[in-house]
Design a protein around this motif. Structure first.
Motif, mmCIF file in Angstrom:
data_model
loop_
_atom_site.group_PDB
_atom_site.id
_atom_site.type_symbol
_atom_site.label_atom_id
_atom_site.label_comp_id
_atom_site.label_asym_id
_atom_site.label_seq_id
_atom_site.Cartn_x
_atom_site.Cartn_y
_atom_site.Cartn_z
ATOM 1 N N GLU A 1 26.521 41.184 23.176
ATOM 2 C CA GLU A 1 25.822 42.493 23.644
ATOM 3 C C GLU A 1 25.100 42.043 24.780
ATOM 4 O O GLU A 1 24.032 42.249 24.781
ATOM 5 N N PRO A 2 25.803 41.675 25.951
ATOM 6 C CA PRO A 2 25.082 41.583 27.335
ATOM 7 C C PRO A 2 24.489 42.611 27.825
ATOM 8 O O PRO A 2 25.265 44.038 27.730
ATOM 9 N N VAL A 3 23.285 42.710 28.188
ATOM 10 C CA VAL A 3 22.637 43.904 29.005
ATOM 11 C C VAL A 3 22.646 43.686 30.461
ATOM 12 O O VAL A 3 21.872 42.879 30.796
ATOM 13 N N PHE A 4 23.545 44.384 31.237
ATOM 14 C CA PHE A 4 23.711 44.207 32.682
ATOM 15 C C PHE A 4 22.585 45.266 33.168
ATOM 16 O O PHE A 4 22.874 46.173 32.974
ATOM 17 N N MET A 5 21.562 44.808 34.034
ATOM 18 C CA MET A 5 20.992 45.333 35.027
ATOM 19 C C MET A 5 20.817 44.977 36.001
ATOM 20 O O MET A 5 21.031 43.763 36.317
ATOM 21 N N GLN A 6 20.021 45.522 37.007
ATOM 22 C CA GLN A 6 20.002 45.051 38.465
ATOM 23 C C GLN A 6 19.350 43.758 38.728
ATOM 24 O O GLN A 6 19.880 43.097 39.651
ATOM 25 N N SER A 7 18.371 43.308 38.007
ATOM 26 C CA SER A 7 18.006 42.084 38.148
ATOM 27 C C SER A 7 18.819 40.926 37.671
ATOM 28 O O SER A 7 18.488 39.780 37.902
ATOM 29 N N ASN A 8 19.744 41.140 36.817
ATOM 30 C CA ASN A 8 20.511 39.883 36.384
ATOM 31 C C ASN A 8 22.096 40.202 36.583
ATOM 32 O O ASN A 8 23.004 39.351 35.892
ATOM 33 N N ASN A 9 22.567 41.045 37.475
ATOM 34 C CA ASN A 9 24.094 41.186 37.556
ATOM 35 C C ASN A 9 24.358 41.305 39.144
ATOM 36 O O ASN A 9 25.395 41.827 39.493
ATOM 37 N N ASP B 1 23.044 42.609 41.847
ATOM 38 C CA ASP B 1 23.093 44.253 42.565
ATOM 39 C C ASP B 1 24.305 44.941 42.011
ATOM 40 O O ASP B 1 24.998 45.289 42.965
ATOM 41 N N PHE B 2 24.768 44.728 40.485
ATOM 42 C CA PHE B 2 25.703 45.778 40.246
ATOM 43 C C PHE B 2 27.305 44.971 40.580
ATOM 44 O O PHE B 2 28.173 45.925 40.843
ATOM 45 N N THR B 3 27.370 43.894 40.743
ATOM 46 C CA THR B 3 28.459 43.293 41.307
ATOM 47 C C THR B 3 29.335 42.235 40.096
ATOM 48 O O THR B 3 30.311 41.842 40.209
ATOM 49 N N ALA B 4 28.376 42.397 38.857
ATOM 50 C CA ALA B 4 29.026 41.757 37.899
ATOM 51 C C ALA B 4 30.266 42.476 37.255
ATOM 52 O O ALA B 4 30.326 43.631 37.192
ATOM 53 N N LYS B 5 31.279 41.743 36.834
ATOM 54 C CA LYS B 5 32.548 42.301 36.277
ATOM 55 C C LYS B 5 33.140 41.193 35.402
ATOM 56 O O LYS B 5 33.719 40.396 35.838
ATOM 57 N N LEU B 6 33.297 41.977 34.081
ATOM 58 C CA LEU B 6 33.750 41.102 32.970
ATOM 59 C C LEU B 6 35.027 41.089 32.995
ATOM 60 O O LEU B 6 35.640 42.168 33.333
ATOM 61 N N PRO B 7 36.040 40.428 32.476
ATOM 62 C CA PRO B 7 37.296 40.531 32.145
ATOM 63 C C PRO B 7 37.544 42.053 31.419
ATOM 64 O O PRO B 7 36.949 42.384 30.633
ATOM 65 N N ASN B 8 38.665 42.522 31.722
ATOM 66 C CA ASN B 8 38.869 43.882 31.030
ATOM 67 C C ASN B 8 38.936 43.613 29.387
ATOM 68 O O ASN B 8 38.983 44.839 28.915
ATOM 69 N N ASP B 9 39.472 42.614 29.145
ATOM 70 C CA ASP B 9 39.684 42.375 27.598
ATOM 71 C C ASP B 9 38.388 41.752 27.022
ATOM 72 O O ASP B 9 38.874 40.764 25.898
ATOM 73 N N ALA B 10 37.356 41.634 27.647
ATOM 74 C CA ALA B 10 36.317 40.802 27.050
ATOM 75 C C ALA B 10 35.893 41.055 25.614
ATOM 76 O O ALA B 10 36.123 42.356 25.171
#
Length: 565
Positions: free
Chosen positions: A284-292, A294-303
């Motif tokens: 359950e990762p929580v992606f938000m501006q301070s840890n991703n 600036d919205f560039t995090a991208k996990l694999p499509n089948d994570a």
């Protein structure tokens, strides 16, 4: 047996290992305060304002797993709400006990003080419900049922709840069973077919994967599966990274730890491991501006994303009614051991060359302090330069790092330190805080002295809001603050005297002499560390530029380049 409503609430709170109630007296909660005062197993920790009280309760919950905050109706509730929201954002549950006007006054919509004089006694509860999981008005009829229900919600789902306790009912008696069941989590069991199907799918993907990996976020602690997750990582020999919101949750020297993942701002090589994994597991990762990034995090499509009560693989494959502890536990029991002695960790200690005559700068400061951290220390990084600076160093194993990564309210960490010291007084609690943040909640220092606590506080005196300067207004006076002589505060805050030490340092040599004394600090110490107002951790320079672009766009104002030489 018969028991008063107030004593019943105290009994249930003590079952949750809550030994302190943090708050602010007000005329609507004084009856309950009397009952707290008569209970030898419960201590009231008074604060100077409700915002600080809420922050302190957040700190207590961070150490104890749950806490209790007491406010008075409306003015106290709303003053505390900013701190309560921070605890909700960071998933640290607080039981908020709000003293309300007498029940008859609320029923008859009487125009009491601490209201809008409109007879509306639902407005505060509506405001609370925007942030907490539930809010209930206690009556003689519903007291046992609703107190138990809300406490179960808090401990089961790690959610804050609000109990409104009218001022005239706390001493009323209710009848409860002699053999009360203790407050416990709501029981849950996975659907057998769904759990088997889910495990078969995950194990199949793991067995065929060429580059499996694990991504850690704070939820591993929220759902109390941190040890099992690490055991699974080790058994399957999975390289693992952490989001910045979970920095130092695991030993950063672990041979399978590869660093921080945050999109384009990830540690070297980490983005490739996470984003190109052919079997990425995460809780359950929580992606938000301070840890991703600036919205560039991208996990694999089948994570494979494991939630509290369901598992989702990619965007479409969902396994409902499977609980996280059973998913992780079953994987740990049923998967093939692939342990290895290979060391994947390429993390390096931040280089620090000691020069006793060199003026302290941000990039040296955190590396110098880190050499004196030890197991069981709790380290608080206030929002701003301190939080960013601690991101850049390797945190020693066994040191707990506390920051407000999601809510980000300045001033939170000083009262959080106070609350945490109530919950675990035998640990060293070390705070790094800027002067701008300190001035938000400085009264908490007075309460620390009053309560004879022993905080270790490094106060960075750099003339204002440096983190804001790097976003906008580097030279503007709106980022300035009043100049205080922090070395005099311990005397000003304790008329009857205190043994709390003070120190002022400007050079690495002066700081080193203070660091050598930290094991002998019995009454606490506040160390003023002087730095230039435009000095910043390297990571925060890029952070400020990113926020400037995001907030104001290409047509917005430009920040001048910093120059503190």
């Amino acid at each position: 047996m018969k028991i008063t409503i107030g004593d019943y609430l105290l009994k249930r709170l003590k079952e949750l290992n809550i030994k302190h109630i943090i708050g602010e007296p007000g005329d609507f909660n004084l009856e309950f305060l009397e009952q707290i005062s008569e209970d030898s197993d419960m201590e009231f920790i008074g604060m100077s304002n409700e915002l600080n009280a809420a922050f302190a309760a957040d700190g207590y919950a961070n150490e104890n797993g749950i806490s209790c905050l007491m406010t008075t109706y409306n003015v106290g509730d709303l003053n505390a709400l900013g701190g309560i929201a921070g605890s909700v954002a960071e998933h640290r549950p607080i039981i908020i006990v709000s003293g309300t006007p007498p029940l008859f006054a609320m029923r008859n919509r009487m125009m009491t003080h601490h209201t809008l004089a409109d007879g509306d006694y639902e407005n505060v509860r509506r405001a609370m419900r925007e942030f907490v999981e539930d809010s209930v008005l206690i009556t003689h009829e519903n007291a046992q049922r609703e107190i138990d229900r809300l406490l179960k919600i808090a401990i089961t789902y790690k959610k804050s709840v609000n109990i409104q306790l009218p001022s005239n009912i706390s001493y009323l008696e209710i009848e409860v069973a002699d053999d009360l069941e203790p407050i416990s989590r709501h029981p849950h069991t996975s659907d057998e077919e769904r759990l088997k199907a889910c495990l078969d799918e995950i194990k199949g993907r793991l067995s065929s994967a060429k580059s499996p990996a694990f991504l850690v976020d704070e939820a591993v602690h929220r759902y109390e599966v941190a040890d099992q997750v690490l055991a699974l990582i080790e058994k399957l020999n999975l390289p693992f990274a952490a989001l910045a919101t979970a920095k130092a949750y695991y030993d950063e020297s672990h041979p399978l730890y590869v660093g921080i993942y945050q999109g384009k701002d990830s540690d070297e090589g980490v983005a490739d491991i996470i984003e190109n994994s052919d079997c990425l597991l995460t809780v359950e990762p929580v992606f938000m501006q301070s840890n991703n990034g600036d919205f560039t995090a991208k996990l694999p499509n089948d994570a494979i994303v494991i939630h509290s009560d369901y598992v989702m693989i990619g965007d479409t494959e969902v396994y409902e009614a499977v609980y996280i502890d059973e998913v992780i536990g079953s994987l740990l029991a049923d998967t093939t051991d692939k342990r290895s002695t290979e060391n994947l960790n390429t993390e390096e200690e931040k280089e620090f060359v000691f020069d006793p005559d060199k003026l302290i700068i941000q990039d040296d400061f955190y590396a110098q302090i880190s050499r004196y951290l030890k197991e069981n220390d709790v380290v608080y990084g206030e929002t701003g330069t301190a939080s960013h600076g601690l991101t850049e160093i390797k945190i020693p194993d066994g040191v707990k790092l506390v920051r407000s990564q999601i809510w980000g309210s300045i001033g939170a960490m000083l009262p959080m330190q106070l609350g945490a010291m109530c919950a675990s007084p035998d640990k060293r609690h070390i705070l790094l805080i800027g002067d701008g943040s300190f001035q938000v909640s400085a009264q908490a220092l007075s309460r620390m002295i009053y309560n004879k606590q022993n905080p270790i506080i490094f106060l960075i005196d750099n003339d204002g809001y440096t983190i804001e300067r790097y976003i906008m207004g580097m030279k503007r006076d709106y980022n300035d603050i009043p100049k205080w002589d922090y070395s005099l505060l311990t005397k000003a805050f304790a008329k009857e005297g205190t043994n709390m030490k003070t120190a002022e340092v400007k050079t690495q040599g002066e700081l080193e002499e203070v660091l050598k004394t930290l094991d002998d600090v019995n009454e606490g110490i506040i160390v003023t560390v002087y730095m230039h107002q435009e000095d910043s951790p390297e990571i925060m320079v890029e952070y400020g530029k990113n926020k400037e672009d995001f907030n104001f766009g290409e047509s917005g104002p430009e920040n001048p380049e910093p120059d503190f030489n």
